[in-house]
Design an enzyme around this catalytic site. Structure first.
Site, PDB file in Angstrom:
ATOM      1  N   SER A 152      -7.286  13.886 -27.477  1.00  0.00           N
ATOM      2  CA  SER A 152      -5.913  13.490 -27.196  1.00  0.00           C
ATOM      3  C   SER A 152      -5.581  13.774 -25.724  1.00  0.00           C
ATOM      4  O   SER A 152      -6.224  13.235 -24.835  1.00  0.00           O
ATOM      5  CB  SER A 152      -4.961  14.216 -28.155  1.00  0.00           C
ATOM      6  OG  SER A 152      -3.689  13.621 -28.126  1.00  0.00           O
ATOM      7  N   LYS A 156      20.413   7.537 -27.887  1.00  0.00           N
ATOM      8  CA  LYS A 156      20.373   8.921 -27.402  1.00  0.00           C
ATOM      9  C   LYS A 156      19.700   9.838 -28.418  1.00  0.00           C
ATOM     10  O   LYS A 156      19.028  10.795 -28.063  1.00  0.00           O
ATOM     11  CB  LYS A 156      21.794   9.413 -27.096  1.00  0.00           C
ATOM     12  CG  LYS A 156      21.853  10.828 -26.552  1.00  0.00           C
ATOM     13  CD  LYS A 156      21.076  10.937 -25.253  1.00  0.00           C
ATOM     14  CE  LYS A 156      21.127  12.356 -24.696  1.00  0.00           C
ATOM     15  NZ  LYS A 156      20.293  12.488 -23.486  1.00  0.00           N
TER      16      LYS A 156
END
Length: 347
Positions: free
Chosen positions: A174, A226
């Site tokens: 990763s 948001k």
């Protein structure tokens, strides 16, 4: 038994007083240090050639007889003398050097600061024509922005036209592989774990539990996106879709990054989140060669001057006191436990 009980109470009181005094001293030091700049760290440099030579001498001192040792010492002196003559005539070539930096990454890539300063130090002296930087990398990945910064730090070496090799002895997955793919050359041990070119996110949601207990959560936002998924509010399909879209976009950025820095990789074949052991990683071009960092660096010592470089932050006095207090408390607790355990066996 009564004596032991009284002794235990006395010991507990004494330890409490000591801890209180130390905490008071630590508080005074912290107040006095307030407003002062943090102490800067230092660069530690160790010559690997010297360490290997010392180990070799120690072993030869045990297995060789006196005559063999004398012959080796005589040959070493002769070589040193010849090198001195070459230097005096100006025949010697500039020393070729290898700089070794370690990065042991956690989920937050907490060693970013150490990496940054180590690279800054190396770049201040490294020669693109003669030198090489080796990063011994171990990481299973973590936060995207943290490993993005770590990868950018390694890119500084490439931008300075200095050859960069990454050695993976255990794992570079990763975010760890995001760092590794920046290198000109990736070496891995046969069973090192590489890949995991994917993105994952998860979080618990306690909304049902809160509703069951008649607890309301007020979440106020300005901006449609948001907040997408929350831990306490009621998540919506729209929020889930936006969150998944963000993950997919991050994955695309990750794939583009690997493709840019390691074009030999077939990104559609490896960017599905799978991991490969060293040999299998070689088959899909995630690595260039199967070799441990020990082998690579030891071989380099035969022709290069090899230096381990590490930036270490100096701990402030209050930090040292904090560590001392923690150690003292732990010892005190262990002593109390030991005393209590011993009292069981005394009648």
């Amino acid at each position: 038994m009564e004596f032991l009980a009284e002794y235990g109470v006395f010991l507990a009181k004494a330890i409490t007083v000591v801890i209180a005094v130390v905490l008071a001293v630590a508080g005074i030091v912290a107040v006095s240090a307030k407003g002062k700049h943090a102490t800067e760290g230092v660069i530690e440099v160790n010559k690997v050639n010297k360490r290997i030579s010392n180990m070799k001498d120690a072993l030869e001192g045990e297995i060789l007889d006196k005559d063999e040792i004398k012959e080796k010492e005589k040959a070493a002196k002769k070589d040193k003398k010849n090198q001195s003559k070459s230097s005096a005539k100006g025949d010697s070539k500039p020393a070729k050097r290898m700089y070794v930096i370690d990065f042991d990454g956690d989920i937050k890539a907490s060693e970013n600061e150490t990496l940054r300063n180590s690279i800054t130090a190396v770049l201040s002296v490294a020669d693109p024509k003669n030198d090489e930087v080796v990063v011994r990398l171990e990481s299973g990945g973590g936060m995207v922005h943290s490993y993005g910064l770590a990868s950018a730090q390694l890119d500084r070496i490439k931008n300075a036209n200095i050859p960069l090799t990454v050695c993976v002895d255990k794992v570079a997955a990763s975010g760890g592989y995001m760092m590794a793919c920046v290198a000109d050359k990736i070496l891995a041990s046969p069973f090192a774990v590489l890949g995991s070119i994917g993105v994952v996110a998860q979080l618990p949601n306690f909304n049902k539990l809160l509703k069951k207990n008649s607890i309301d959560i007020e979440l106020l936002t300005a901006g449609e996106h948001k907040r997408t998924l929350t831990m306490f509010g009621e998540n919506t399909d729209q929020g889930r879709e936006k969150f998944k879209h963000d993950l997919e976009d991050t994955h695309e950025l990750f794939k583009s990054f690997v493709r840019e820095h390691r074009p030999v990789v077939n990104i559609s074949e490896v960017a599905n989140g799978d991991v490969w052991f060293g040999k299998r990683a070689l088959d899909v071009n995630l690595v260039d060669e199967l070799k441990t960092s020990d082998e690579y660096i030891s071989q380099a010592c035969e022709s290069l001057d090899v230096f381990e470089v590490k930036y270490k932050e100096k701990k402030s006095l209050q930090e040292k006191l904090g560590l001392s207090i923690a150690a003292g408390v732990e010892q005190a607790i262990q002593k109390l436990i030991s005393t209590a355990q011993q009292s069981r066996f005394i009648s």
